[in-house]
Design an enzyme around this catalytic site. Structure first.
Site, mmCIF file in Angstrom:
data_model
loop_
_atom_site.group_PDB
_atom_site.id
_atom_site.type_symbol
_atom_site.label_atom_id
_atom_site.label_comp_id
_atom_site.label_asym_id
_atom_site.label_seq_id
_atom_site.Cartn_x
_atom_site.Cartn_y
_atom_site.Cartn_z
ATOM 1 N N ASP A 14 -27.996 9.721 16.910
ATOM 2 C CA ASP A 14 -29.211 9.353 16.563
ATOM 3 C C ASP A 14 -29.419 7.877 16.224
ATOM 4 O OD1 ASP A 14 -29.913 11.940 16.911
ATOM 5 O OD2 ASP A 14 -29.434 12.557 14.827
ATOM 6 N N LYS A 17 -30.205 5.612 20.885
ATOM 7 C CA LYS A 17 -29.724 5.561 22.185
ATOM 8 C C LYS A 17 -30.906 5.800 23.351
ATOM 9 C CE LYS A 17 -26.826 8.919 21.580
ATOM 10 N NZ LYS A 17 -27.144 9.032 20.053
ATOM 11 N N GLY A 41 -30.941 14.745 21.114
ATOM 12 C CA GLY A 41 -32.240 14.678 21.052
ATOM 13 C C GLY A 41 -32.483 13.176 21.182
ATOM 14 N N HIS A 42 -32.959 12.876 22.352
ATOM 15 C CA HIS A 42 -33.093 11.393 22.545
ATOM 16 C C HIS A 42 -34.696 10.908 22.568
ATOM 17 C CE1 HIS A 42 -28.819 10.859 24.317
ATOM 18 N NE2 HIS A 42 -28.766 11.363 23.290
ATOM 19 N N GLN A 225 -24.797 11.876 21.461
ATOM 20 C CA GLN A 225 -24.071 11.853 20.057
ATOM 21 C C GLN A 225 -23.586 10.377 19.741
ATOM 22 O OE1 GLN A 225 -22.710 14.714 22.370
ATOM 23 N NE2 GLN A 225 -24.912 15.433 21.606
ATOM 24 N N THR A 240 -18.462 16.770 17.505
ATOM 25 C CA THR A 240 -18.821 17.847 18.271
ATOM 26 C C THR A 240 -17.728 18.130 19.376
ATOM 27 O OG1 THR A 240 -20.754 18.200 20.080
ATOM 28 C CG2 THR A 240 -19.605 15.819 19.798
HETATM 29 P P1 GDP Z 1 -30.800 8.851 19.955
HETATM 30 O O1 GDP Z 1 -30.465 10.657 19.800
HETATM 31 O O2 GDP Z 1 -29.663 8.075 19.761
HETATM 32 O O3 GDP Z 1 -31.264 8.845 21.085
HETATM 33 O O4 GDP Z 1 -31.775 8.778 18.774
HETATM 34 P P2 GDP Z 1 -32.762 9.656 18.317
HETATM 35 O O5 GDP Z 1 -34.153 9.781 19.215
HETATM 36 O O6 GDP Z 1 -32.542 11.073 17.696
HETATM 37 O O7 GDP Z 1 -33.516 9.147 16.861
HETATM 38 C C1 GDP Z 1 -33.927 7.753 16.641
HETATM 39 C C2 GDP Z 1 -35.183 7.473 16.140
HETATM 40 O O8 GDP Z 1 -35.596 6.359 15.632
HETATM 41 C C3 GDP Z 1 -36.127 8.215 17.080
HETATM 42 O O9 GDP Z 1 -37.250 8.907 16.447
HETATM 43 C C4 GDP Z 1 -36.668 6.851 17.465
HETATM 44 O O10 GDP Z 1 -38.182 6.928 17.825
HETATM 45 C C5 GDP Z 1 -36.726 5.905 16.492
HETATM 46 N N1 GDP Z 1 -36.495 4.505 16.818
HETATM 47 C C6 GDP Z 1 -35.301 4.051 17.630
HETATM 48 N N2 GDP Z 1 -35.339 2.627 17.537
HETATM 49 C C7 GDP Z 1 -36.219 2.292 16.341
HETATM 50 C C8 GDP Z 1 -36.315 1.146 15.621
HETATM 51 O O11 GDP Z 1 -35.856 0.060 15.982
HETATM 52 N N3 GDP Z 1 -37.113 1.191 14.533
HETATM 53 C C9 GDP Z 1 -37.587 2.322 14.203
HETATM 54 N N4 GDP Z 1 -38.381 2.237 13.013
HETATM 55 N N5 GDP Z 1 -37.581 3.345 14.802
HETATM 56 C C10 GDP Z 1 -36.715 3.464 15.971
HETATM 57 P P1 IMO Z 2 -27.688 12.725 19.856
HETATM 58 O O1 IMO Z 2 -27.367 12.443 21.170
HETATM 59 C C1 IMO Z 2 -26.708 13.851 15.961
HETATM 60 C C2 IMO Z 2 -23.920 17.099 15.234
HETATM 61 C C3 IMO Z 2 -24.161 18.298 14.494
HETATM 62 C C4 IMO Z 2 -23.069 18.598 13.705
HETATM 63 C C5 IMO Z 2 -22.081 18.388 14.951
HETATM 64 C C6 IMO Z 2 -21.627 19.482 15.870
HETATM 65 O O2 IMO Z 2 -29.139 12.919 19.482
HETATM 66 O O3 IMO Z 2 -27.411 11.529 19.054
HETATM 67 P P2 IMO Z 2 -22.723 20.728 17.959
HETATM 68 O O4 IMO Z 2 -23.895 21.557 18.220
HETATM 69 O O5 IMO Z 2 -22.746 19.576 18.794
HETATM 70 O O6 IMO Z 2 -21.748 21.471 18.234
HETATM 71 O O7 IMO Z 2 -22.636 20.278 16.421
HETATM 72 O O8 IMO Z 2 -22.743 17.404 15.827
HETATM 73 N N1 IMO Z 2 -24.690 16.499 16.655
HETATM 74 C C7 IMO Z 2 -25.385 15.493 16.527
HETATM 75 N N2 IMO Z 2 -25.801 14.825 15.460
HETATM 76 N N3 IMO Z 2 -27.208 13.474 17.131
HETATM 77 C C8 IMO Z 2 -26.784 14.317 17.981
HETATM 78 O O9 IMO Z 2 -26.902 13.859 19.265
HETATM 79 C C9 IMO Z 2 -25.808 15.213 17.688
HETATM 80 N N4 IMO Z 2 -25.314 16.327 18.534
HETATM 81 C C10 IMO Z 2 -24.553 17.279 17.620
HETATM 82 O O10 IMO Z 2 -25.257 17.940 14.020
HETATM 83 O O11 IMO Z 2 -22.973 18.124 12.782
HETATM 84 MG MG MG Z 3 -30.945 12.238 18.715
#
Ligand code: GDP
Ligand code: IMO
Ligand code: MG
Length: 427
Positions: A14, A17, A41-42, A225, A240
């Site tokens: 998170d 990416k 979840g991207h 991840q 994971t």
């Molecule tokens: P990922 O799994 O690495 O793709 O990240 P996620 O999408 O799960 O979580 C990142 C969250 O931060 C999302 O809600 C993005 O919209 C938000 N986000 C990404 N870059 C920025 C930033 O520079 N500033 C802020 N405030 N939010 C951001």
């Molecule tokens: P993105 O790509 C954050 C975490 C879960 C748990 C551990 C194992 O959005 O960054 P799993 O279901 O993979 O067996 O769970 O890994 N986890 C993540 N945490 N971002 C993710 O993906 C994750 N995918 C798995 O919360 O701690």
């Molecule tokens: Mg994510």
């Protein structure tokens, strides 16, 4: 000029990416997932509209880019088909651009049942998985009895593999985990229907990538991840079940090490983690609450609150070295805009060597360096020299501690809220 760029998360996922993949996908020929599954979840935010992607590569909202899913990805056909129709309902053309490796292990209902049963059995020691069946699907692969996408398209072949497997797991579910078992016939029928729906998209992803690389096309590899969730190098067993680190590109696509020109590490300006496990810099105070609130730190896949803490430069330095990271993209700096003080973990007390697993990670006491906050907005700034001085020195210090430059700074969730100091593709 770099032609192939890998994106890896450098923390516990998170990091942002998806947003950066979407940013860089412009002008790219293919965006490729190589590990993980729909546990990811991207999030992409374009003109205020939010899209969360799980298995479909984050290049899908960029018209030209091909979206490829390599053999290292575990695919839940049910979730993937739902993701495809969700995008199609928004008018996005997915099927003609999506190519999936027939070698991808398949996630079926029994994997989710096992994931839940195992977590329940772990009790207080639960990993806090996403419940998507990821671990059990990779287990099936490594034990060498797993069903792959290629198996879904020939009925007898599928029956020969799946029926004995379901017999075995039903026995385990009923007699070891005391859970409901699954109806074999309905799981097989479902799997056959999934095969039919997905078969037009199955393709030799490795071969396509070889051809693209040989032609000099631009390829972007999208990690899921983060490095500290890596099955080998993370905070085991709170990880994971895949290699989230750069080696996953090779095993998860069939490309070679010299097919990679640049590795971009995505790092949040602070740290978060969802689920259980060690987190040395975790905060249980007003600063942690402010990060969670200002950063909207709730899981994109499960909606669970994310734990928050200071940036850990010791772990980051290790991750940079292990992944051959060329440059960093620092995200969510804007979340710290209101902080009067910002801390960085610069040393681990309590351990003699870098921790190898949860037991050692739990012994770590972080040693902090304190930096003054900048109490000013970093949003919308397009030049590094225009950043508040304290923000600039925070960036300088991170670079000095980890030994690579911050090439991109993300200052908001929107696609265009960035400062690109150096384009990884060299344009
Ligand atoms: P990922 O799994 O690495 O793709 O990240 P996620 O999408 O799960 O979580 C990142 C969250 O931060 C999302 O809600 C993005 O919209 C938000 N986000 C990404 N870059 C920025 C930033 O520079 N500033 C802020 N405030 N939010 C951001
Ligand atoms: P993105 O790509 C954050 C975490 C879960 C748990 C551990 C194992 O959005 O960054 P799993 O279901 O993979 O067996 O769970 O890994 N986890 C993540 N945490 N971002 C993710 O993906 C994750 N995918 C798995 O919360 O701690
Ligand atoms: Mg994510």
């Amino acid at each position: 000029m770099a032609k192939s760029v890998v994106i890896v998360g450098t923390q516990w996922g998170d990091e942002g990416k998806g947003k950066i993949v979407d940013l860089l996908a412009h002008g790219v020929d293919a965006v490729v997932r190589f590990q993980g599954g729909h546990n990811a979840g991207h999030t992409l935010v374009i003109d205020g509209h939010k899209t969360v992607l799980h298995v479909i590569p984050s290049g899908v909202l960029t018209p030209r880019a091909k979206c490829l899913v390599g053999n290292g990805v575990v695919v839940s056909p049910q979730s993937l088909l739902k993701e495809i129709s969700g995008l199609e309902a928004q008018g996005v053309d997915v099927r003609s651009r999506l190519g999936i490796s027939p070698a991808c292990p398949v996630i079926l209902r029994y994997h989710e049942a096992l994931d839940a049963a195992r977590e329940y059995k772990r009790g207080k020691g639960a990993i806090g998985t996403t419940g998507r069946g990821i671990g059990p699907a990779y287990e099936d692969k490594i034990v060498r009895h797993g069903v792959r996408l290629a198996d879904l398209i020939t009925e007898q072949r599928l029956r020969d593999k799946l029926e004995p497997l379901l017999d075995y797991y039903n026995f385990l579910l009923a007699h070891y985990y005391a859970q409901d078992s699954l109806d074999v016939a309905s799981v097989v029928d479902e799997a056959l229907a999934f095969g039919e729906a997905l078969s037009p998209m199955l393709t030799d992803v490795t071969g396509q990538l070889h051809d693209m690389r040989d032609r000099g096309d631009k390829i972007l590899y999208e990690g899921a991840q983060g490095a500290l969730l890596d099955i080998d190098h993370g905070t085991y067993p709170f990880v994971t079940s895949s290699n989230t680190t750069v080696g996953g590109v090779m095993t998860g696509t069939g490309m070679a090490p010299d097919d990679i020109d640049y590795v971009l590490g995505i790092t949040k300006a602070y740290a978060t983690r969802v689920g259980g496990g060690p987190f040395p810099t975790e905060l249980h105070d007003a600063n942690g609450d402010a990060m969670a609130e200002r950063g909207h730190e709730f899981g994109s896949t499960t909606g669970r609150p994310r734990r928050c803490g200071w940036l850990d430069a010791v772990a980051l330095r290790r991750v940079v070295r292990s992944n051959g990271i060329t440059g960093l993209c620092l995200t969510k700096l804007d979340v710290l805009d209101t902080f009067s003080e910002v801390k960085l973990c610069v040393e681990y007390a309590g351990v003699d060597e870098f921790p190898v697993g949860a037991e050692e990670w739990n012994r770590v006491t972080p040693v902090y360096e304190s930096h003054p906050g900048w109490s000013g907005s970093t949003q919308g700034i397009t030049d590094r020299t225009d950043l508040p001085e304290a923000a600039r020195s925070y960036l300088d210090r991170i670079e000095a501690l980890v030994g690579v430059p911050i090439d991109i700074l993300s200052t908001g969730p929107e696609r265009d809220a960035n400062i690109v100091f150096r384009d990884p593709f060299g344009a």
